[in-house]
Write a protein that holds these residues in place. Structure first.
Motif, PDB file in Angstrom:
ATOM      1  N   THR A  27      80.935  32.910  40.528  1.00 11.00           N
ATOM      2  CA  THR A  27      81.079  34.238  40.921  1.00 11.00           C
ATOM      3  C   THR A  27      80.079  35.290  40.078  1.00 11.00           C
ATOM      4  OG1 THR A  27      83.527  33.994  41.493  1.00 11.00           O
ATOM      5  CG2 THR A  27      82.627  36.277  40.682  1.00 11.00           C
ATOM      6  N   ALA A  29      78.134  39.101  39.756  1.00 14.14           N
ATOM      7  CA  ALA A  29      77.867  40.343  40.019  1.00 14.14           C
ATOM      8  C   ALA A  29      76.261  40.503  39.914  1.00 14.14           C
ATOM      9  CB  ALA A  29      78.540  41.498  39.149  1.00 14.14           C
ATOM     10  N   ALA A  30      76.072  41.565  40.608  1.00 13.14           N
ATOM     11  CA  ALA A  30      74.473  41.859  40.884  1.00 13.14           C
ATOM     12  C   ALA A  30      73.944  42.298  39.589  1.00 13.14           C
ATOM     13  CB  ALA A  30      74.251  42.784  42.225  1.00 13.14           C
ATOM     14  N   GLY A 270      73.642  35.511  44.120  1.00 12.89           N
ATOM     15  CA  GLY A 270      74.101  35.872  42.898  1.00 12.89           C
ATOM     16  C   GLY A 270      73.366  37.325  42.759  1.00 12.89           C
ATOM     17  N   ARG A 271      72.497  37.532  43.560  1.00 15.66           N
ATOM     18  CA  ARG A 271      71.799  38.731  43.559  1.00 15.66           C
ATOM     19  C   ARG A 271      71.264  39.140  44.956  1.00 15.66           C
ATOM     20  NH1 ARG A 271      66.215  40.369  40.587  1.00 15.66           N
ATOM     21  NH2 ARG A 271      65.953  42.621  41.033  1.00 15.66           N
ATOM     22  N   GLU A 298      76.535  40.160  47.270  1.00 14.55           N
ATOM     23  CA  GLU A 298      76.119  38.992  46.201  1.00 14.55           C
ATOM     24  C   GLU A 298      75.091  38.003  46.657  1.00 14.55           C
ATOM     25  OE1 GLU A 298      80.196  37.861  46.145  1.00 14.55           O
ATOM     26  OE2 GLU A 298      80.765  39.018  44.430  1.00 14.55           O
ATOM     27  N   SER A 299      74.646  38.214  47.744  1.00 18.55           N
ATOM     28  CA  SER A 299      73.515  37.324  48.026  1.00 18.55           C
ATOM     29  C   SER A 299      72.406  37.899  49.287  1.00 18.55           C
ATOM     30  CB  SER A 299      74.253  36.190  48.477  1.00 18.55           C
ATOM     31  OG  SER A 299      74.787  36.335  49.827  1.00 18.55           O
ATOM     32  N   GLY A 318      78.575  40.196  50.640  1.00 15.15           N
ATOM     33  CA  GLY A 318      79.532  40.113  49.753  1.00 15.15           C
ATOM     34  C   GLY A 318      80.678  40.899  50.230  1.00 15.15           C
TER      35      GLY A 318
END
Length: 340
Positions: A27, A29-30, A270-271, A298-299, A318
């Motif tokens: 998990t 966060a951006a 992850g971003r 998130e991706s 996300g």
């Protein structure tokens, strides 16, 4: 394919999804924008539309494999869609509408691409190790390839075609155990002959031919690196080397697309962003969604660049849902930036 963080997978656990290629293993966060290096620019993507919401049954939605069909409509897969809900969608970008192309009770599809040999749409089923094909309208489903390769079933993530219609697959085998058992596999266009081109890989994910079809780029999710396989013209490997080490911070390398100038578009898990590199390894740009929207995403798993044009459409997912974002690519789209 890209990766969302692995949460309890509810209905997906029933079909054996321990981890999803292109979906993240942790998990994340951006993060705040760390800025850009000298010579690198930021490209701001614009929201086109929301395609999906988080599925109650699986607790996720994850868009992947954008690919334009011959009519200029965009096909997208939803990796975590449960049985009966759209697993392949067709998007009319101009009207901002979408419709179901395919669903079933079994598949966990992580990429999509049209074959230059038979014109069918090919999908990778990560959970079951299969390659499935559909007619362009979504009908006539067939299992193109199933079974073991050198004694082990695949976890196929992304795929690429050569000019003759042979398939090259990133096999994320071993990813759920954290072991470097991944492979790059070549499957001939009949589906009868499968060959391992590279092994001992750390969750290989993105895969694409370079602009000249001389070699393959592939990314390893858990090593944040992009490697290059030079081919010998007969489908075998002439050489292999690490080409780019991606400075992603908490983000991991996902799918890859290549434009007409040979630039690499590296998706990030992850971003909600993509890193763009030249074929010589220079980081040219970072594609980002607006900061406020990034808080619920998130991706940015993959991208399709309009064939012959420069308008690019990026799949972003996300907790806020699955979206399409658009931006202007650095060069025009070709087969290597349309699906996979």
């Amino acid at each position: 394919m890209r990766r969302l963080p692995i949460r309890p997978l509810a209905g997906l656990a029933a079909v054996g999804v321990l981890a999803l290629t292109g979906c993240g293993t942790q998990t994340a966060a951006a993060p705040a924008d760390p800025g850009t290096a000298a010579g690198e620019r930021t490209i701001h993507a614009r929201q086109v539309m929301r395609l999906t919401q988080v599925h109650e049954q699986t607790g996720m939605t994850l868009l992947e494999g954008p690919v334009f069909d011959e009519d200029g409509e965009l096909l997208v897969v939803d990796v975590t869609a449960p049985a009966g809900e759209p697993k392949v969608l067709r998007v009319n970008i101009r009207k901002k509408t979408s419709e179901q192309v395919h669903t079933d009770t079994r598949g966990t599809y992580t990429s999509a691409q049209f074959s230059p040999y038979d014109g069918r749409l090919y999908l990778t089923d990560f959970s079951h190790g299969d390659i499935v094909s559909l007619a362009p309208d979504g009908g006539d489903p067939r299992t193109f390839f199933s079974g073991e390769v050198d004694g082990a079933r695949m976890n196929p993530d992304d795929l690429a075609f050569d000019r003759e219609g042979n398939l090259y697959v990133s096999d994320s085998r071993g990813m759920s155990e954290g072991e470097a058992k991944g492979r790059v596999v070549r499957i001939d266009r009949t589906g009868k002959d499968a060959t391992v081109l590279a092994d001992g890989l750390a969750a290989p994910n993105g895969i694409s031919f370079d602009a000249d079809h001389r070699g393959l780029w592939f990314s390893e999710l858990t090593q944040n690196r992009i490697s290059y396989l030079l081919l010998d013209g007969e489908g075998s490997v002439a050489s292999r080397h690490t080409a780019v080490r991606v400075d992603g911070g908490i983000a991991q390398t996902d799918s890859i697309a290549v434009d007409a100038d040979g630039n690499l578009y590296q998706g990030l898990h992850g971003r909600p962003a993509m890193a763009v590199y030249s074929k010589n390894g220079d980081r040219l740009a970072t594609v980002e969604v607006p900061a406020r929207a990034a808080e619920g995403l998130e991706s940015a798993t993959n991208v399709a660049i309009t064939p012959g044009g420069t308008r690019a459409y990026m799949t972003v997912s996300g907790p806020d849902g699955g979206y399409l974002y658009a931006f202007d690519a650095l060069a025009r789209g070709i087969r290597q930036s349309n699906g996979g």
